[in-house]
Scaffold this motif. Structure first.
Motif, mmCIF file in Angstrom:
data_model
loop_
_atom_site.group_PDB
_atom_site.id
_atom_site.type_symbol
_atom_site.label_atom_id
_atom_site.label_comp_id
_atom_site.label_asym_id
_atom_site.label_seq_id
_atom_site.Cartn_x
_atom_site.Cartn_y
_atom_site.Cartn_z
ATOM 1 N N ASN A 40 36.705 144.157 41.619
ATOM 2 C CA ASN A 40 36.929 145.502 40.197
ATOM 3 C C ASN A 40 37.386 146.502 40.477
ATOM 4 O O ASN A 40 36.612 147.126 40.099
ATOM 5 C CB ASN A 40 36.186 145.628 38.885
ATOM 6 C CG ASN A 40 34.721 145.202 39.302
ATOM 7 O OD1 ASN A 40 34.270 145.338 40.500
ATOM 8 N ND2 ASN A 40 34.024 145.374 38.260
ATOM 9 N N ILE A 41 37.901 146.038 41.902
ATOM 10 C CA ILE A 41 37.678 147.152 42.965
ATOM 11 C C ILE A 41 39.225 148.292 42.842
ATOM 12 O O ILE A 41 39.862 147.258 42.871
ATOM 13 C CB ILE A 41 37.198 147.409 44.465
ATOM 14 C CG1 ILE A 41 35.505 146.952 44.488
ATOM 15 C CG2 ILE A 41 37.772 148.693 44.968
ATOM 16 C CD1 ILE A 41 35.244 146.374 46.019
ATOM 17 N N SER A 42 39.852 149.538 42.504
ATOM 18 C CA SER A 42 40.963 149.244 42.154
ATOM 19 C C SER A 42 41.809 149.338 44.017
ATOM 20 O O SER A 42 40.630 149.116 44.672
ATOM 21 C CB SER A 42 41.112 150.588 41.559
ATOM 22 O OG SER A 42 41.432 151.645 43.053
ATOM 23 N N HIS A 43 43.009 149.250 44.206
ATOM 24 C CA HIS A 43 43.919 148.730 45.230
ATOM 25 C C HIS A 43 43.898 150.439 46.064
ATOM 26 O O HIS A 43 43.185 150.014 47.513
ATOM 27 C CB HIS A 43 45.332 148.936 45.167
ATOM 28 C CG HIS A 43 45.489 148.486 46.084
ATOM 29 N ND1 HIS A 43 46.485 147.166 46.447
ATOM 30 C CD2 HIS A 43 46.257 148.976 47.375
ATOM 31 C CE1 HIS A 43 47.185 146.983 47.420
ATOM 32 N NE2 HIS A 43 46.979 147.925 48.030
ATOM 33 N N GLN A 44 43.380 151.003 45.526
ATOM 34 C CA GLN A 44 43.527 152.696 46.036
ATOM 35 C C GLN A 44 42.149 152.382 46.134
ATOM 36 O O GLN A 44 41.825 153.044 47.802
ATOM 37 C CB GLN A 44 43.815 153.537 45.216
ATOM 38 C CG GLN A 44 44.030 155.300 45.771
ATOM 39 C CD GLN A 44 44.832 154.998 47.301
ATOM 40 O OE1 GLN A 44 45.984 154.627 46.977
ATOM 41 N NE2 GLN A 44 44.583 156.067 48.307
ATOM 42 N N ASP A 45 40.758 152.575 45.234
ATOM 43 C CA ASP A 45 39.642 153.028 46.260
ATOM 44 C C ASP A 45 39.444 151.887 47.193
ATOM 45 O O ASP A 45 38.910 152.388 48.257
ATOM 46 C CB ASP A 45 38.395 152.682 45.220
ATOM 47 C CG ASP A 45 38.233 153.458 44.059
ATOM 48 O OD1 ASP A 45 38.933 154.597 44.118
ATOM 49 O OD2 ASP A 45 38.275 153.498 42.716
ATOM 50 N N PHE A 46 40.028 150.340 47.382
ATOM 51 C CA PHE A 46 39.868 149.736 48.239
ATOM 52 C C PHE A 46 39.703 150.197 50.104
ATOM 53 O O PHE A 46 40.067 150.156 50.787
ATOM 54 C CB PHE A 46 40.294 148.433 48.362
ATOM 55 C CG PHE A 46 40.019 147.050 48.746
ATOM 56 C CD1 PHE A 46 39.138 146.146 48.904
ATOM 57 C CD2 PHE A 46 40.904 147.323 49.906
ATOM 58 C CE1 PHE A 46 38.542 144.731 49.484
ATOM 59 C CE2 PHE A 46 40.326 146.167 50.945
ATOM 60 C CZ PHE A 46 38.967 145.111 50.798
ATOM 61 N N LEU A 47 41.251 150.705 49.511
ATOM 62 C CA LEU A 47 42.154 151.204 50.995
ATOM 63 C C LEU A 47 41.432 152.440 51.025
ATOM 64 O O LEU A 47 41.159 152.441 52.517
ATOM 65 C CB LEU A 47 43.733 151.824 50.068
ATOM 66 C CG LEU A 47 44.617 152.056 51.353
ATOM 67 C CD1 LEU A 47 44.422 151.194 52.967
ATOM 68 C CD2 LEU A 47 45.960 152.687 50.858
ATOM 69 N N GLU A 48 40.829 153.136 50.900
ATOM 70 C CA GLU A 48 40.107 154.209 50.385
ATOM 71 C C GLU A 48 38.876 154.026 51.635
ATOM 72 O O GLU A 48 38.415 155.031 52.618
ATOM 73 C CB GLU A 48 39.748 155.161 49.817
ATOM 74 C CG GLU A 48 40.985 155.925 49.692
ATOM 75 C CD GLU A 48 41.152 156.878 47.912
ATOM 76 O OE1 GLU A 48 40.015 156.913 47.699
ATOM 77 O OE2 GLU A 48 41.791 157.060 47.504
ATOM 78 N N HIS A 49 38.329 153.041 51.045
ATOM 79 C CA HIS A 49 37.150 152.675 51.926
ATOM 80 C C HIS A 49 36.776 151.957 52.768
ATOM 81 O O HIS A 49 36.346 152.130 54.121
ATOM 82 C CB HIS A 49 35.463 151.823 50.572
ATOM 83 C CG HIS A 49 35.389 152.553 49.648
ATOM 84 N ND1 HIS A 49 33.950 153.446 49.928
ATOM 85 C CD2 HIS A 49 35.572 152.863 48.228
ATOM 86 C CE1 HIS A 49 34.078 153.981 48.589
ATOM 87 N NE2 HIS A 49 35.005 153.555 47.788
ATOM 88 N N TYR A 50 38.457 151.158 52.706
ATOM 89 C CA TYR A 50 38.276 149.654 54.636
ATOM 90 C C TYR A 50 39.025 150.432 54.939
ATOM 91 O O TYR A 50 39.342 149.928 55.908
ATOM 92 C CB TYR A 50 38.472 148.616 53.574
ATOM 93 C CG TYR A 50 37.244 148.181 52.823
ATOM 94 C CD1 TYR A 50 35.733 147.322 53.214
ATOM 95 C CD2 TYR A 50 37.663 148.099 50.791
ATOM 96 C CE1 TYR A 50 35.021 146.914 53.031
ATOM 97 C CE2 TYR A 50 36.282 147.793 50.690
ATOM 98 C CZ TYR A 50 35.288 147.155 51.179
ATOM 99 O OH TYR A 50 34.367 146.615 50.375
#
Length: 441
Positions: free
Chosen positions: A367-377
């Motif tokens: 349940n991680i948003s696409h944008q949050d995943f991109l920002e973190h990883y």
């Protein structure tokens, strides 16, 4: 630079060894006495490779266990406690008795001598505290437990709060040493953004969000070495058009020693998967499908009973605990794999990487948003199919079954994502960081 990779939980470090050796890095895997031991013997080195002789020269045994007994025996009082616990556990044949036995002086000196041959150290488990007790600083720490082992992992925290004053004392002393040693590590890596991230924050450590490749899917299988179980199931799979596999450890029946809130953080909710398959069969009764499960985990008998209760036992094939190298072949031939469903933002572990690396669509809590995943990883997420309930698992199964092209594209994109963002790519990134750390030190 000669690198020591300490410990081998779930064969993750054995995978890392192979990547680093392929990249011409002088890496060696140092295994503890408890690696692949007892209930974890299906995680032995040989269970994860078809070419053991190739890697054997770079695998060495340590005269130590990856646990608190290795760390907590520096005082006479602690040694008395640990030896007493060891004797009692041995008498009653408790499986983790070896964790409580403190090392003798000869073993400590032998361990120091072995470790002195290396320039950099990678570890998880109790390795920060173990190395610190020897006056060695860990170069790279990563946690394999949600919440960090010997810090905020759920089962360990229950010991820190135990009503037994001896257990409480030992656990809290171990936690103190582990926290200090993790803070002293040159680098910490973490990609788990829920409880593990919070645990690092609680101890004032800011880890880098860097993936470590824990699955090595590049060996060629040797059919002459297949077990009878594998050979038989591969033949049976040819009978089905839609194969659903889950190699997850079964853990979903709450025990008395956990509150409801605590259990939500532990349960893998395997029952959702079985209930979802029952619903799928009601909606697609003519499907030529099967669910493959493993007799793995404390609740697998409850899962069997649930299948019988839902009248779908004849649509489920139960397999014994198997070696990962064989499970990977089953996954590769599966239409979809079903993972874990913790009720918070826990990312997948080695199970997820096994499926993604084999190009098998994966249904998993995500349940991680696409944008949050991109920002973190720093890169886009893999095409994992998210589900957080029985009905969502069912709906994902229906979509995959009804649209074969969609299913094939998810598999192809999963494998392409793994090759681009994990695997050798992650290993090369790790080498760059270790080179930098070694240069600065």
């Amino acid at each position: 630079m000669k690198i020591a990779i300490l410990g081998n939980m779930n064969n993750g470090h054995f995978a890392l060894l192979r990547y680093l050796r392929d990249l011409n890095i002088d890496a060696h895997l140092l295994i503890f006495r408890d690696d692949g031991y007892g209930s974890s013997d299906h995680f032995s080195i040989k269970s994860d490779t078809w070419n053991f002789s190739k890697w054997q020269p770079f695998i060495h045994s340590l005269p130590a266990v990856n646990g608190y007994g290795q760390v907590m025996g520096e005082t006479f009082f602690n040694r008395i406690i640990l030896y007493t616990a060891y004797i009692i556990k041995t008498i009653f044949k408790i499986h983790n008795a070896h964790h409580t036995k403190p090392p003798n002086r000869s073993e400590i000196e032998q361990l120091k001598m072995i470790l002195s041959k290396y320039d950099a150290y990678i570890g998880s488990g109790a390795t920060p505290a173990i190395l610190s007790s020897l006056g060695i600083r860990l170069d790279l720490f990563h946690a394999y437990s949600i919440g960090i082992e010997y810090v905020n992992e759920s089962n360990f925290l229950s010991r820190c709060k135990s009503k037994n004053i001896i257990i409480k004392y030992i656990a809290n002393q171990m936690r103190k040493k582990q926290v200090h040693s993790i803070r002293n590590a040159r680098n910490c890596f973490n990609t788990e953004l829920s409880r593990t991230k919070k645990a690092f924050e609680e101890i004032n450590v800011t880890p880098e969000v860097v993936s470590i490749p824990f699955v090595y899917p590049y060996e060629k299988a040797r059919s002459k070495e297949f077990s009878i179980v594998l050979s038989n199931i591969l033949v049976r799979l040819e009978q089905y058009d839609f194969v659903i596999t889950s190699q997850v450890r079964h853990l979903w029946k709450k025990t008395k020693n956990f509150s409801n809130d605590e259990w939500k953080k532990i349960s893998k909710n395997n029952n959702w998967m079985i209930e979802a398959y029952a619903e799928f069969l009601k909606l697609r009764p003519k499907s030529n499908s099967v669910l493959i499960l493993f007799e793995y985990g404390q609740d697998y008998s409850h899962s069997k009973s649930l299948g019988e209760k839902l009248n779908i036992a004849n649509r489920i094939i139960w397999l014994p605990i198997m070696q990962r190298k064989e499970i990977m072949l089953i996954i590769k031939l599966s239409s979809v794999s079903i993972g874990e469903f913790y009720e918070d933002n826990v990312l997948w572990g080695s199970l997820g990487w096994e499926c993604i690396s084999q190009g098998c669509p994966l249904i998993h809590a995500f349940n991680i948003s696409h944008q949050d995943f991109l920002e973190h990883y720093g890169y886009h997420p893999p095409p994992v199919l998210p589900a957080g309930s029985m009905s969502e698992i069912r709906d994902q199964l229906l979509h995959l079954y009804d649209d074969e092209m969609y299913r094939k594209n998810i598999g192809l994109n999963s494998k392409a994502w793994f090759d681009k963002n994990n695997g050798y790519s992650a290993a090369k990134n790790l080498v760059r960081i270790l080179d930098k750390v070694n240069h600065l030190s």
